[in-house]
Design a protein around this motif. Structure first.
Motif, PDB file in Angstrom:
ATOM      1  N   LEU A   1      -1.063   2.669  -5.690  1.00  0.00           N
ATOM      2  CA  LEU A   1      -0.396   3.976  -5.726  1.00  0.00           C
ATOM      3  C   LEU A   1      -1.410   5.094  -5.880  1.00  0.00           C
ATOM      4  O   LEU A   1      -1.074   6.179  -6.357  1.00  0.00           O
ATOM      5  N   ARG A   2      -2.640   4.851  -5.473  1.00  0.00           N
ATOM      6  CA  ARG A   2      -3.663   5.869  -5.676  1.00  0.00           C
ATOM      7  C   ARG A   2      -3.443   7.064  -4.758  1.00  0.00           C
ATOM      8  O   ARG A   2      -2.821   6.968  -3.704  1.00  0.00           O
ATOM      9  N   CYS A   3      -3.945   8.219  -5.210  1.00  0.00           N
ATOM     10  CA  CYS A   3      -3.900   9.467  -4.435  1.00  0.00           C
ATOM     11  C   CYS A   3      -2.468   9.889  -4.146  1.00  0.00           C
ATOM     12  O   CYS A   3      -2.114  10.195  -2.998  1.00  0.00           O
ATOM     13  N   ASN A   4      -1.618   9.902  -5.167  1.00  0.00           N
ATOM     14  CA  ASN A   4      -0.278  10.454  -5.063  1.00  0.00           C
ATOM     15  C   ASN A   4      -0.131  11.578  -6.077  1.00  0.00           C
ATOM     16  O   ASN A   4      -1.139  12.134  -6.541  1.00  0.00           O
TER      17      ASN A   4
ATOM     18  N   ASN B   1       0.840  -1.191   0.000  1.00  0.00           N
ATOM     19  CA  ASN B   1       0.000   0.000   0.000  1.00  0.00           C
ATOM     20  C   ASN B   1       0.878   1.246   0.000  1.00  0.00           C
ATOM     21  O   ASN B   1       1.634   1.490   0.950  1.00  0.00           O
ATOM     22  N   CYS B   2       0.759   2.063  -1.048  1.00  0.00           N
ATOM     23  CA  CYS B   2       1.494   3.333  -1.158  1.00  0.00           C
ATOM     24  C   CYS B   2       0.530   4.501  -1.306  1.00  0.00           C
ATOM     25  O   CYS B   2       0.866   5.522  -1.928  1.00  0.00           O
ATOM     26  N   GLU B   3      -0.667   4.391  -0.744  1.00  0.00           N
ATOM     27  CA  GLU B   3      -1.680   5.430  -0.926  1.00  0.00           C
ATOM     28  C   GLU B   3      -1.402   6.648  -0.053  1.00  0.00           C
ATOM     29  O   GLU B   3      -0.884   6.540   1.050  1.00  0.00           O
ATOM     30  N   TRP B   4      -1.749   7.834  -0.607  1.00  0.00           N
ATOM     31  CA  TRP B   4      -1.696   9.096   0.135  1.00  0.00           C
ATOM     32  C   TRP B   4      -0.307   9.403   0.690  1.00  0.00           C
ATOM     33  O   TRP B   4      -0.168   9.905   1.796  1.00  0.00           O
ATOM     34  N   LEU B   5       0.736   9.116  -0.066  1.00  0.00           N
ATOM     35  CA  LEU B   5       2.102   9.444   0.355  1.00  0.00           C
ATOM     36  C   LEU B   5       2.670  10.607  -0.442  1.00  0.00           C
ATOM     37  O   LEU B   5       3.814  10.989  -0.245  1.00  0.00           O
ATOM     38  N   PHE B   6       1.875  11.178  -1.341  1.00  0.00           N
ATOM     39  CA  PHE B   6       2.281  12.320  -2.168  1.00  0.00           C
ATOM     40  C   PHE B   6       3.577  12.028  -2.933  1.00  0.00           C
ATOM     41  O   PHE B   6       4.446  12.885  -3.058  1.00  0.00           O
ATOM     42  N   LEU B   7       3.684  10.820  -3.423  1.00  0.00           N
ATOM     43  CA  LEU B   7       4.866  10.414  -4.171  1.00  0.00           C
ATOM     44  C   LEU B   7       4.848  11.055  -5.551  1.00  0.00           C
ATOM     45  O   LEU B   7       3.827  11.050  -6.243  1.00  0.00           O
TER      46      LEU B   7
END
Length: 1031
Positions: free
Chosen positions: A70-73, A44-50
């Motif tokens: 990777l959603r919401c980056n 899970n890589c969501e909401w990390l502003f990547l």
């Protein structure tokens, strides 16, 4: 020296790197930083502003990753190599990374770039979500893909080449690429045959795309086709000719009913929609058909001819009010299980009666019937006569119909009815037998004001996390949000099999006496929250022998009436009661001194004022002690400031869960937990605890879950949790912890299943012990990679604890000390010999000269020095001059820093009341070092100015001290002979206000010098030497 010095920094970095490696040797860093491994194979890589796709190290088990979110980056560019190292990736979610500007809250322009081989490098990819990204073309995709989402993008053309080779694709979503939130000025174009090559495509969604016709040459394998909220106003058999396998068809919202729309709406053209009688006749496998919001005014029986397998039909939000009373269209739908007729009302009209058509009797398989928003005022036997004998009807919804009279006994006639929803009506009581009516009488119609009829969002139901659900019960009746004031037994006649009754959000204000629900002998759950019940009688609800759950929350009005008592003794007379909610009733006094029950297991007493009850001495000290089998007790929001051992000792010994959230507890005696020997869960979140001290959790406690989140805890005693051998879940989030020490847990840390330390201002110094500890127990720490963040130092504020830079790992204090000492030693070693060689004699002379000046300086600023540096004289009658003195002169001279600040004597501020004018004037002139005259003009001077000048001149004659300093604010004005003469003799004591603002700084510097130095230093030696000092 230079090369050696340059080598020190890399050497120090190597040393620090070695130290950090040694510190982390005991624990392994999370494998997928900055993301989190939530389940085997799912990252899970969501909401990390990547801003870029993270590249996981080779040591991570990348081959095991099957799902990556990777959603919401903020990833705007996808490279060919971004996913190449994830060879077994099957699910990839890239939603909301670079949305179209109209869908972005800030309306930022963004365009996503996808390189040609980005997804081709993932040969096993099956599910790909690219929705809510500003892409204009379908990227190259792997042949293994089965699910593809391209919704809310800017793809406006679908060509056959876009899907070449995707023979495994079964689900395709292309919704919302051209509608009011994502406008494009035209319709999505699906080229003929663009999707024909997708041999396995079974589900296609093209909603919200401004389509005016069904795309041609769709794959015959389609089983689900969603075309809702386009602009398809005409539909014929040729539009769906080859879709014989279709099972679900949604064409709703294509010819909308705008008086019920909750978003921008285009009125349906006159004479539309046009639906051919044979449009659906060849769809033999069709199971679900959605015709909602299409402005339909009748139902053609031919539309449903041949749809023998149809099980779900939605014709809501049309104009079918009259149709449903006379239609014969339902006669052939013998397999229909769900029918939605909601919001088929006449504009601005509420009818007195409604009577369903006789064709409803043919729906022998019907299980759910929705009749919300039809707007009729009376519910009787004739209303539902045609569906009364349906053998499988289980759910009946009649919400928002303005029903004021309802014969509730009719629901007892249904053989299988399990849930009836009459909420959000106007029912005020039971209705008598209705007079037979032949449908809706136009003369009985009531006009309603023009307004939107969309369903309003419901308030969060009270105590839903506490009270048992009614889903598993056989019969539920929902009468919430009506106008009930009283409850009478005749209302529920014939409903003896009712097991769940919801009466919340009414206005019931009667004093229940044990007879109101007499017919409901099988009732198990009763919801009376958000009313005004008066609990006066001791036999309330005793007519319900099987009652297991009773919700009396939010009935605070009677309890807020001063002087009125409340009787809770009825609880002891309910033999089956297991759940009771008295929450948010503001109970504070005049209630039964004790609650007693031999069956109650859970009590919600939150939102009251237990502190007031317990402050009445021992009167209510045993309030809960009679609940001998109580397992769960909620005392949240009771204004508790302390919970003393003798209070805990009076709680039921059977307690297993105790909630004390959102009180004012700043102290808790942890050793008193031994008084509750069976306690397993303690919730102290949202209090005012500053530290976990006062001993530790006692040995032998059965506590398994402890929640102390949302406090201000900044310190924990060593071994505080060590003796709690059964502790498995610990929540320390949202506190003021700067570290997490392993010494708090002793040897019990490994046994923790959950250790939540998120939202704490952790101090991320190098070698911080909590990093090692959290790595050891990382499986128990939720959000370790992304939610556990630093609070200090400032460079790492708000960043992950694993975001440290080795260059920040130096000991800053030691580094600065060493730097300062080395710099000082080097400066002294160079400066002392050099200065001694070049200017040794000069330094010796300056040193002794300074010593000679020190006594004079001391005398100047000593005890005998005047208290004021200057007495300011000006004409108060001239407001502009006075304003300049107070707001410019005073601020500039008295506002200086340190010894440069001057002390001014001002008439209105520093003169002593009671003294004469001449006394104050004489004291001001003689007690000030200088007398400063602020003049707008010099040709006419009188009053205080003249008297002050004469005293200054007298001081010149007596003490031989020239103390006059002139500031002229109008340099262009005529100057007197005295001023011209003084300018010639002592120019620096006559200052002119400059014309240009750039010269003001110079004037203030000159004025400061004129007030601090003796005037005789300013005299022109060519004309005069100034006054000589008296001997």
């Amino acid at each position: 020296m230079g090369p050696c010095r340059g080598a020190l920094l890399p050497l120090s970095l190597l040393v620090q790197a070695a130290m950090l490696a040694a510190a982390l040797a005991q624990g392994t860093l999370p494998a997928f930083l900055p993301c989190e491994l939530q389940a085997p194979g799912r990252v899970n890589c969501e909401w990390l502003f990547l801003k870029a796709v993270p590249h996981f190290p080779a040591t991570a088990p990348r081959g095991n990753v099957t799902s990556l979110s990777l959603r919401c980056n903020r990833t705007h560019h996808l490279h060919d190599s971004d996913f190449a190292h994830l060879s077994h990736l099957r699910h990839l979610d890239l939603k909301w990374n670079c949305p179209p500007s109209t869908l972005s809250r800030m309306h930022w322009d963004c365009h996503m770039t996808i390189e040609p081989h980005t997804f081709l490098a993932v040969p096993a990819l099956e599910v790909l979500n690219l929705s809510y990204n500003n892409i204009t073309a379908v990227p190259a995709l792997p042949r293994s893909l089965t699910h593809l989402s391209l919704s809310r993008t800017n793809i406006l053309v679908l060509e056959p080449a876009d899907f070449t080779g995707l023979h495994a694709l079964s689900h395709l979503y292309v919704d919302g690429n051209c509608y009011y939130k994502n406008p494009c000025g035209r319709a999505l174009r699906v080229a003929p045959g663009a999707l024909l090559g997708l041999g396995d495509l079974t589900y296609l969604s093209l909603k919200y795309n401004n389509l005016t016709a069904v795309p041609r040459s769709l794959p015959p394998t389609l089983e689900g086709l969603l075309l809702s909220y386009n602009r398809i106003v005409s539909l014929g058999p040729e539009d769906l000719a080859n879709l014989t396998a279709l099972r679900v068809l949604d064409v709703g919202g294509n010819c909308r009913r705008c008086d019920h729309a909750r978003n921008p709406c285009v009125e349906c053209p006159k004479g539309s929609p046009s639906l051919h009688p044979d449009t659906f006749s060849h769809l033999r496998h069709l199971e679900g058909l959605v015709l909602k919001d299409n402005s339909l005014r009748w139902l053609d029986i031919n539309w449903f001819r041949g749809l023998g397998n149809l099980s779900v039909l939605d014709v809501s939000e049309n104009f079918l009010y009259d149709c449903i009373m006379y239609t014969k269209a339902f006669r052939g739908l013998t397999q229909l299980r769900k029918l939605n007729l909601s919001f088929n009302y006449h504009k601005r009209v509420s009818y007195a009666h409604l009577r369903l058509a006789a064709s409803f009797e043919s729906l022998q398989a019907l299980q759910e019937l929705n009749m919300n928003g039809l707007f009729f005022r009376s519910l009787g036997e004739d209303t539902l006569r045609s569906v009364t004998r349906l053998p499988l009807l289980h759910n009946l919804s009649l919400r928002m119909n303005f029903i004021s009279q309802a014969q509730l006994h009719i629901f007892g006639l249904f053989p299988s009815l399990g849930h009836v929803d009459l909420s959000n009506n106007r029912i005020s009581g039971a209705a008598g037998p209705a007079t037979p009516s032949e449908g809706a009488d136009a003369e009985e119609a009531v006009r309603l004001p023009a307004m939107g009829r969309a369903a309003a969002p419901l308030d969060p139901p009270g105590s839903m996390d506490f009270m048992p659900s009614c889903k598993n019960l056989t019969f539920t009746l929902d009468l919430s949000r009506n106008n009930l004031v009283t409850v009478r037994p005749e209302m529920f006649a014939g409903l003896s099999r009712l097991q769940c009754l919801r009466l919340s959000h009414n206005s019931i204000s009667q004093a229940v006496n044990g007879s109101e629900f007499a017919p409901l002998t099988g009732l198990q759950v009763l919801d009376l929250s958000h009313n005004k019940l008066d609990l006066y009688h001791g036999r309330s609800f005793t007519e319900l022998p099987q009652l297991q759950a009773l919700d009396l929350s939010y009935n605070s009005q009677p309890f807020s009436m001063r002087g009125v008592g409340h009787n809770l003794s009825f609880v002891a007379q309910l033999p089956a009661l297991r759940y009771l909610s008295l929450a948010h009733n503001a109970i504070h006094s005049r209630v039964s001194h004790r609650l007693c029950s031999s069956s109650l297991k859970a009590l919600d007493f939150s939102g009251n004022s237990l502190s007031s009850l317990w402050n009445e001495g021992d009167l209510y000290l045993c309030f809960f002690q009679g609940l001998r089998r109580l397992v769960f007790l909620d005392l949240s929001q009771n204004h508790l400031h302390a919970l003393l051992p003798h209070t805990l000792d009076r709680l039921p010994k059977s307690l297993q869960q105790l909630r004390l959230r959102d009180n004012y507890l700043a102290f808790f005696n942890w050793s008193s937990l031994t008084l509750l020997p069976k306690l397993e869960a303690l919730d102290l979140a949202g209090n005012q605890l500053k530290a976990l001290t006062n001993g530790s959790l006692p040995a032998g406690t059965r506590l398994q879950k402890l929640d102390v989140s949302c406090n201000s805890i900044g310190f924990v005693d060593p071994s505080f949790f060590a003796q709690a051998t059964r502790l498995r879940q610990l929540n320390l989030s949202t506190n003021a912890l700067k570290t997490v020490e392993p010494s708090w847990f002793g040897s019990r840390a490994a046994a923790l299943r959950v250790l939540d330390v998120s939202a704490n201002p952790l101090h991320c110094a190098c070698g911080a012990a909590f990093v090692d500890f959290l790595l050891e127990v990382q499986a128990a720490v939720p959000g370790l990679s992304s939610q556990v963040k630093c609070g200090s130092p400032g460079q790492l504020l708000g960043r992950s604890i694993f975001a440290q830079d080795l260059r920040l790992c130096l000991d800053e204090t030691l580094s600065w000390d060493c730097f300062s000492l080395s710099l000082l030693a080097m400066a002294l070693g160079l400066a002392v010999p050099l200065l001694h060689h070049l200017c040794g004699w000069d330094l010796w002379y300056c040193f002794y000269l300074g010593l000679a000046l020190l006594p004079r300086w001391g005398r100047r600023h000593g005890v005998g020095a005047p208290p004021y540096d200057a007495f300011v004289v000006f004409d108060k009658a001239q407001s502009a001059v006075a304003d300049w003195v107070y707001n410019e002169l005073r601020v500039q001279l008295e506002g200086r820093r340190g010894r440069r600040a001057l002390r001014l004597c001002l008439e209105e501020r520093d003169w002593l009341p009671g003294q004469t004018l001449i006394e104050n004037l004489w004291a001001s002139v003689y007690r000030s070092r200088k007398t400063l005259f602020v003049l707008a003009r010099t040709d006419r001077v009188s009053g205080l100015l003249r008297a002050s000048f004469l005293l200054a001149q007298q001081r010149l004659l007596e003490d031989r001290k020239d103390v006059v300093v002139l500031v002229i604010l109008s340099p262009s004005a005529h100057r007197s002979r005295y001023v011209r003469l003084r300018q010639r003799l002592c120019r620096r004591s006559v200052l002119l206000w400059p014309h240009q603002p750039s010269g003001q700084g110079s004037l203030w510097a000159q004025l400061g010098m004129a007030l601090t130095r003796d005037n005789r230093h300013f005299y022109n030696q060519n004309f005069c030497r100034g006054p000589t000092t008296a001997e």
